[in-house]
Motif scaffolding. Structure first.
Motif, PDB file in Angstrom:
ATOM      1  N   UNK A 199      44.110  31.802  11.679  1.00 36.68           N
ATOM      2  CA  UNK A 199      44.931  31.888  12.892  1.00 36.68           C
ATOM      3  C   UNK A 199      44.720  30.688  13.810  1.00 36.68           C
ATOM      4  N   UNK A 200      45.696  29.773  13.862  1.00 33.79           N
ATOM      5  CA  UNK A 200      45.557  28.601  14.731  1.00 33.79           C
ATOM      6  C   UNK A 200      45.352  28.990  16.190  1.00 33.79           C
ATOM      7  N   UNK A 201      46.065  30.007  16.622  1.00 33.62           N
ATOM      8  CA  UNK A 201      45.961  30.404  18.032  1.00 33.62           C
ATOM      9  C   UNK A 201      44.557  30.896  18.379  1.00 33.62           C
ATOM     10  N   UNK A 202      44.002  31.736  17.524  1.00 35.75           N
ATOM     11  CA  UNK A 202      42.670  32.256  17.820  1.00 35.75           C
ATOM     12  C   UNK A 202      41.636  31.142  17.785  1.00 35.75           C
ATOM     13  N   UNK A 231      40.575  44.272  21.840  1.00 40.33           N
ATOM     14  CA  UNK A 231      39.296  44.012  22.525  1.00 40.33           C
ATOM     15  C   UNK A 231      39.350  44.479  23.968  1.00 40.33           C
ATOM     16  N   UNK A 241      47.333  37.490  17.072  1.00 39.78           N
ATOM     17  CA  UNK A 241      46.321  37.187  18.082  1.00 39.78           C
ATOM     18  C   UNK A 241      46.416  38.166  19.248  1.00 39.78           C
ATOM     19  N   UNK A 282      38.645  36.278  31.924  1.00 38.53           N
ATOM     20  CA  UNK A 282      39.038  35.327  30.887  1.00 38.53           C
ATOM     21  C   UNK A 282      39.850  35.995  29.788  1.00 38.53           C
ATOM     22  N   UNK A 283      39.402  37.147  29.331  1.00 35.52           N
ATOM     23  CA  UNK A 283      40.132  37.816  28.264  1.00 35.52           C
ATOM     24  C   UNK A 283      41.510  38.250  28.755  1.00 35.52           C
ATOM     25  N   UNK A 309      34.770  25.265  27.715  1.00 31.82           N
ATOM     26  CA  UNK A 309      34.395  25.742  29.045  1.00 31.82           C
ATOM     27  C   UNK A 309      32.924  26.110  29.118  1.00 31.82           C
ATOM     28  N   UNK A 323      33.453  36.607  26.391  1.00 34.64           N
ATOM     29  CA  UNK A 323      34.738  36.373  25.733  1.00 34.64           C
ATOM     30  C   UNK A 323      34.540  35.595  24.439  1.00 34.64           C
ATOM     31  N   UNK A 358      43.901  23.833  32.311  1.00 36.58           N
ATOM     32  CA  UNK A 358      42.726  24.145  31.496  1.00 36.58           C
ATOM     33  C   UNK A 358      41.611  24.789  32.322  1.00 36.58           C
ATOM     34  N   UNK A 402      37.468  28.090  24.884  1.00 38.19           N
ATOM     35  CA  UNK A 402      36.354  28.804  25.519  1.00 38.19           C
ATOM     36  C   UNK A 402      35.038  28.063  25.305  1.00 38.19           C
ATOM     37  N   UNK A 406      51.486  34.594  13.961  1.00 37.30           N
ATOM     38  CA  UNK A 406      50.167  34.226  14.487  1.00 37.30           C
ATOM     39  C   UNK A 406      49.977  34.717  15.913  1.00 37.30           C
ATOM     40  N   UNK A 443      35.986  38.234  16.121  1.00 36.73           N
ATOM     41  CA  UNK A 443      37.306  38.416  15.488  1.00 36.73           C
ATOM     42  C   UNK A 443      37.564  37.345  14.442  1.00 36.73           C
ATOM     43  N   UNK A 451      42.218  28.088  18.448  1.00 35.15           N
ATOM     44  CA  UNK A 451      42.453  27.275  19.641  1.00 35.15           C
ATOM     45  C   UNK A 451      41.812  27.916  20.868  1.00 35.15           C
ATOM     46  N   UNK A 452      41.957  29.222  20.976  1.00 39.26           N
ATOM     47  CA  UNK A 452      41.320  29.958  22.070  1.00 39.26           C
ATOM     48  C   UNK A 452      39.804  29.797  21.981  1.00 39.26           C
ATOM     49  N   UNK A 489      33.282  37.865  21.683  1.00 37.95           N
ATOM     50  CA  UNK A 489      34.326  38.725  21.126  1.00 37.95           C
ATOM     51  C   UNK A 489      35.278  37.938  20.227  1.00 37.95           C
ATOM     52  N   UNK A 490      35.688  36.789  20.698  1.00 40.50           N
ATOM     53  CA  UNK A 490      36.624  35.969  19.920  1.00 40.50           C
ATOM     54  C   UNK A 490      35.975  35.502  18.620  1.00 40.50           C
ATOM     55  N   UNK A 537      37.001  41.648  32.212  1.00 38.88           N
ATOM     56  CA  UNK A 537      36.848  40.239  31.872  1.00 38.88           C
ATOM     57  C   UNK A 537      38.079  39.417  32.254  1.00 38.88           C
TER      58      UNK A 537
END
Lengths: 222, 222
Positions: free
Chosen positions: A146-149, B91, B84, B148-149, A159, A84, A57, A156, B80, A91, A151-152, A87-88, B146
């Motif tokens: 979107x679970x992945x997005x 981006x 993603x 992280x991205x 952090x 980041x 992590x 973040x 997904x 989205x 989660x990202x 941007x996320x 970036x």
DNA sequence: TAATACAAAAATGTCGACATTTTAATACAC
DNA sequence: GTGTATTAAAATGTCGACATTTTTGTATTA
């Protein structure tokens, strides 16, 4: 508590994560195995398992035979994480606007109301405000399927808390910035309900980047 | 080899990661501690440390006292992840266009050339083609500063490999799709050099989503 | 036959011990 | 006094043993 269902490793993971994010362990601080074993009253295995997950992590770094350290923070990293995040978040909101239904809209209005009401109080408890604030932003992105997005996004945000908390130690939000903040939230809600992707994208990026300059100043004083 | 510098846990992490992504361990397959210890010739601690990191990377799931399993795959997850990836890649390219310099441009041209030349050969080694293909896309995003991205991009790509590899087991790219693919790559390069954000954004999203339908078909036959 | 209860086997998760490596402390030489 | 070699102390990483839990297999009962 469902922590009773968790094994020791998972429990320590929670504790360690919290202690790093809250700043109890300082950036770059060495994490001695022995010390941690005593502190959390556990054996070697679950402790090292927790540390392993923290490495994945990015909250901890390690070098073979040289132990574990809290990962460092820096102004560059601060900017990078917030960039980041911006941007996320953009989205996620974009996708939420595409897929969000009436329930999504309603949850935004509700969360906005709860945040608004609390922001007008005289004595604001920072924790409670932060909670309502988070829930408002969660509502905005909740239409994003979107679970992945998501989660990202969570990862973040976690952090970024390291910087935020380091800063909150010495600062309390003042009335003026809070007002500007609230105006932005109101605008975000309107743009979401209007499904105005382009405008909300710019606003949310700015909104998220706002704290960077302030944190940056406080950070360079350490 | 610098694997000699790595401790046992880190080495098994690499092996396990590879064995899961390559499909040697099937999705949802139980990962018995004893079996893995024998297979990799290691003790409990480093093995469990590696598994812990795989949990954090979403390649493994675990339930207390019930052991470890390879995380499942599904068509929803496939979509997904690729979705993603498409957004993140977009981006990254966007930021690359903003910050990229002459070296960035040159590296795209060079990588494109290497991919082009190889794509025209009669007997294409899939591994080598994939390598050059990856390097081309890496070049496109390399202007994005970036960390992280880019890290998120890597991590998503790694996850997508599970689906891609599962599919490659039975398929070899055919000439027609390859040609379409190459045309898209050529277009991507031109748009990047033209710094045409809007157009490249749409193209890259489509480009990344292309394999989804094909993988989906093959996946539902399992 | 199906369902339950019980016993045996297997598997998980935790611990402390130990070998190896790094770090520090000390002595020695220049 | 500075720098290097040597030794002692501390810390890391790995292993196998053990207690606990889950699973499997068998017998019993309705």
């Amino acid at each position: 508590m469902d922590s009773s269902k968790k094994n020791t490793a998972a429990q320590i993971l929670d504790s360690l994560t919290n202690d790093i994010i809250s700043g109890e362990f300082s950036p770059q601080q060495k994490l001695h195995i022995k010390t941690l074993k005593d502190k959390y009253n556990v054996g070697t295995s679950p402790l090292r398992e927790a540390l392993s997950q923290l490495i994945a992590k990015d909250l901890v770094v390690s070098e073979n035979q040289r132990g574990f350290y809290v990962s460092e923070i820096s102004i560059d990293d601060l900017k990078d994480i917030y960039q980041a995040r911006a941007k996320i978040e953009s989205i996620c909101i974009d996708m939420a606007i595409e897929h969000g239904d009436d329930y999504w809209e309603a949850s935004i209005i509700a969360a906005s109301h709860r945040l608004n009401k609390y922001s007008k109080l005289k004595n604001i408890d920072v924790l409670e405000w932060q909670n309502r604030h988070s829930l408002f932003h969660d509502a905005l992105v909740s239409g994003c399927k979107s679970p992945r997005l998501l989660q990202i996004r969570d990862s973040l945000f976690e952090k970024s808390k390291r910087y935020r908390n380091l800063w909150l130690k010495e600062n309390v939000s003042n009335a003026e910035t809070l007002k500007i903040n609230q105006n932005e939230h109101a605008a975000l809600m309107i743009l979401a309900l209007d499904r105005d992707k382009k405008s909300i994208s710019k606003l949310i990026e700015n909104h998220i980047m706002t704290p960077v300059e302030i944190i940056k100043k406080n950070l360079s004083q350490l």
